[in-house]
Design a protein around this motif. Structure first.
Motif, mmCIF file in Angstrom:
data_model
loop_
_atom_site.group_PDB
_atom_site.id
_atom_site.type_symbol
_atom_site.label_atom_id
_atom_site.label_comp_id
_atom_site.label_asym_id
_atom_site.label_seq_id
_atom_site.Cartn_x
_atom_site.Cartn_y
_atom_site.Cartn_z
ATOM 1 N N MET A 1 0.826 -1.203 0.000
ATOM 2 C CA MET A 1 0.000 0.000 0.000
ATOM 3 C C MET A 1 0.866 1.260 0.000
ATOM 4 O O MET A 1 1.941 1.276 0.565
ATOM 5 N N ALA A 2 0.338 2.307 -0.628
ATOM 6 C CA ALA A 2 1.108 3.537 -0.756
ATOM 7 C C ALA A 2 1.323 4.237 0.575
ATOM 8 O O ALA A 2 2.258 5.030 0.719
ATOM 9 N N ILE A 3 0.475 3.964 1.563
ATOM 10 C CA ILE A 3 0.586 4.676 2.843
ATOM 11 C C ILE A 3 1.606 4.039 3.787
ATOM 12 O O ILE A 3 1.851 4.573 4.868
ATOM 13 N N GLU A 4 2.214 2.952 3.394
ATOM 14 C CA GLU A 4 3.127 2.257 4.299
ATOM 15 C C GLU A 4 4.324 3.118 4.684
ATOM 16 O O GLU A 4 4.817 3.047 5.807
ATOM 17 N N THR A 5 4.808 3.922 3.744
ATOM 18 C CA THR A 5 5.939 4.809 4.056
ATOM 19 C C THR A 5 5.582 5.759 5.196
ATOM 20 O O THR A 5 6.381 5.985 6.114
ATOM 21 N N ILE A 6 4.367 6.309 5.171
ATOM 22 C CA ILE A 6 3.922 7.245 6.201
ATOM 23 C C ILE A 6 3.747 6.526 7.532
ATOM 24 O O ILE A 6 4.150 7.037 8.584
ATOM 25 N N ILE A 7 3.170 5.330 7.493
ATOM 26 C CA ILE A 7 2.959 4.561 8.722
ATOM 27 C C ILE A 7 4.293 4.177 9.354
ATOM 28 O O ILE A 7 4.484 4.307 10.568
ATOM 29 N N ASN A 8 5.230 3.730 8.536
ATOM 30 C CA ASN A 8 6.540 3.336 9.064
ATOM 31 C C ASN A 8 7.291 4.531 9.649
ATOM 32 O O ASN A 8 7.992 4.404 10.654
ATOM 33 N N ARG A 9 7.155 5.673 9.019
ATOM 34 C CA ARG A 9 7.834 6.876 9.516
ATOM 35 C C ARG A 9 7.261 7.320 10.854
ATOM 36 O O ARG A 9 7.963 7.924 11.675
ATOM 37 N N LEU A 242 -3.351 14.808 9.422
ATOM 38 C CA LEU A 242 -4.505 14.016 9.835
ATOM 39 C C LEU A 242 -4.573 14.048 11.354
ATOM 40 O O LEU A 242 -3.680 13.538 12.045
ATOM 41 N N THR A 243 -5.623 14.681 11.897
ATOM 42 C CA THR A 243 -5.725 14.902 13.338
ATOM 43 C C THR A 243 -6.662 13.888 14.002
ATOM 44 O O THR A 243 -7.434 13.215 13.341
ATOM 45 N N HIS A 244 -6.571 13.814 15.329
ATOM 46 C CA HIS A 244 -7.414 12.924 16.139
ATOM 47 C C HIS A 244 -7.219 11.461 15.729
ATOM 48 O O HIS A 244 -8.174 10.679 15.697
ATOM 49 N N CYS A 245 -5.986 11.106 15.430
ATOM 50 C CA CYS A 245 -5.694 9.730 15.024
ATOM 51 C C CYS A 245 -5.755 8.791 16.226
ATOM 52 O O CYS A 245 -5.434 9.179 17.360
ATOM 53 N N GLY A 246 -6.136 7.554 15.965
ATOM 54 C CA GLY A 246 -6.124 6.509 16.982
ATOM 55 C C GLY A 246 -5.108 5.454 16.615
ATOM 56 O O GLY A 246 -4.734 5.298 15.442
ATOM 57 N N TRP A 247 -4.666 4.708 17.613
ATOM 58 C CA TRP A 247 -3.551 3.794 17.395
ATOM 59 C C TRP A 247 -3.922 2.369 17.808
ATOM 60 O O TRP A 247 -4.740 2.150 18.709
ATOM 61 N N SER A 248 -3.313 1.421 17.149
ATOM 62 C CA SER A 248 -3.583 0.017 17.421
ATOM 63 C C SER A 248 -3.180 -0.346 18.849
ATOM 64 O O SER A 248 -2.157 0.124 19.352
ATOM 65 N N ASN A 255 3.281 1.937 17.499
ATOM 66 C CA ASN A 255 2.632 3.188 17.106
ATOM 67 C C ASN A 255 1.971 3.104 15.727
ATOM 68 O O ASN A 255 1.990 4.050 14.948
ATOM 69 N N GLU A 256 1.405 1.973 15.435
ATOM 70 C CA GLU A 256 0.707 1.795 14.162
ATOM 71 C C GLU A 256 -0.725 2.298 14.296
ATOM 72 O O GLU A 256 -1.407 2.026 15.279
ATOM 73 N N PRO A 257 -1.231 3.060 13.317
ATOM 74 C CA PRO A 257 -2.605 3.564 13.405
ATOM 75 C C PRO A 257 -3.618 2.426 13.397
ATOM 76 O O PRO A 257 -3.380 1.374 12.801
ATOM 77 N N ASN A 258 -4.752 2.666 14.068
ATOM 78 C CA ASN A 258 -5.797 1.653 14.050
ATOM 79 C C ASN A 258 -6.501 1.634 12.695
ATOM 80 O O ASN A 258 -6.208 2.448 11.809
#
Length: 345
Positions: A1-9, A242-248, A255-258
């Protein structure tokens, strides 16, 4: 997925170990999205604390940022944004000089910062109609005079901001805006070198992002219809936050997003991918960031007009007869805010 770079960072950001992207810095940013309650003022306030030699401009009629800088704002008589803009709309009025106030004089937490602000005015609610009237009155002029007059009106906020920055030896500016485009937000877009766009993790905020991009891009929009392409300042999108993020809560998730946050992260990423020409680097990976829901930390920060950077885990405050605490996630929030700030200046 294209968002993996952002999640990993995001893990490195949370730990304070992420390398800077090296985005091209700008002088003047407008904090905007065409929806309220998504974090514009909170971001403006906290980012203002994380830098120096900055001018903060409040163009939202609600005046929340002005109140954070000066708790006596609603009772005050200081020169405000409306005072600076009115001479451009009503010929014959004198123009202000040195309208900016030193934030440290009214907010103790900024006392060691060389930062200034220009407060809002509730009369900015009237600005859209006044702006349209002033522009309409230029229609009787010769074409060259008409274009010059319209340019003077539409760039009035930019002119005043640059004058205030020069008079106070400041090199950065952030403009907090309202959820409504017409009026001061429109002038903020003309004034800004780039936009910072908070997007909350909900459907309405994503639709507002799409509306904002349409307004920025469409030749028929209020933003683009008055001035020619060669005579118009076209701000890019420096970042979407992206605000008000929740995490797994899964063990070892780092710190991976839910799942809900991932859904909105992917949607925003796809929108930016379709509008790459608005991004300075052309790569959405470099312009999309995540920010925690501040929870108790945010409530205490707002109640005390105290930057989150200065809060400590375990602090408590009774707010509306409810005891609120700063939990351990505050350090992660601090690192996220500092990282975002470094990608601006």
């Amino acid at each position: 997925m294209a968002i993996e770079t952002i999640i990993n960072r995001q893990y490195d950001i949370a730990c304070g170990q992420a390398d800077d992207i090296g985005l091209p810095g700008r002088r003047i940013y407008a904090m905007c999205n065409l929806r309220g309650g998504i974090g514009k003022t909170t971001l403006s306030f906290n980012l203002s604390y994380l830098t120096d030699h900055l001018l903060a401009v409040d163009t939202c009629p609600q005046g929340n940022l002005s109140y954070f800088f000066d708790n006596n704002y609603y009772a005050g008589q200081q020169i405000n944004v409306k005072d600076m803009l009115l001479p451009y709309l009503v010929p014959g009025l004198g123009r202000a000089t040195r309208a900016a106030s030193f934030i440290g004089a009214t907010n103790q937490y900024f006392s060691d910062k060389d930062n200034y602000y220009i407060p809002s005015s509730e009369e900015l609610y009237l600005l859209p109609s006044q702006l349209i009237t002033a522009i309409s009155q230029t229609n009787g002029l010769q074409q060259a005079q008409k274009e010059q007059a319209q340019r003077s009106i539409l760039y009035s906020l930019k002119t005043e901001i640059e004058r205030e920055m020069a008079e106070n030896n400041l090199d950065k500016c952030i403009i907090d805006t309202s959820p409504f485009f017409a009026g001061a937000t429109q002038l903020a877009w003309y004034a800004a070198d780039a936009l910072v766009i908070p997007v909350r993790t909900d459907q309405q905020s994503v639709k507002s992002l799409e509306l904002l991009i349409h307004t920025l891009s469409s030749p028929q929009s209020e933003f683009r219809k008055y001035l020619s392409e060669t005579d118009r300042n076209m701000p890019g999108i420096q970042m979407v936050v992206l605000t008000h993020c929740g995490w797994s809560t899964v063990a070892g998730a780092r710190n991976e997003p839910n799942q809900q946050t991932k859904v909105y992260l992917k949607r925003v990423y796809d929108i930016l991918s379709r509008h790459r020409t608005l991004l300075p680097t052309g790569n959405p990976d470099n312009h999309l960031f995540m920010l925690d829901d501040f929870l108790g930390s945010g409530r205490i920060s707002s109640f005390e007009s105290k930057p989150i950077e200065l809060l400590q885990e375990g602090e408590t405050k009774v707010i509306e007869r409810v005891r609120v605490s700063v939990n351990k996630s505050v350090d992660k929030c601090k690192n996220q805010l500092k990282y975002i700030g470094r990608q601006l200046w």
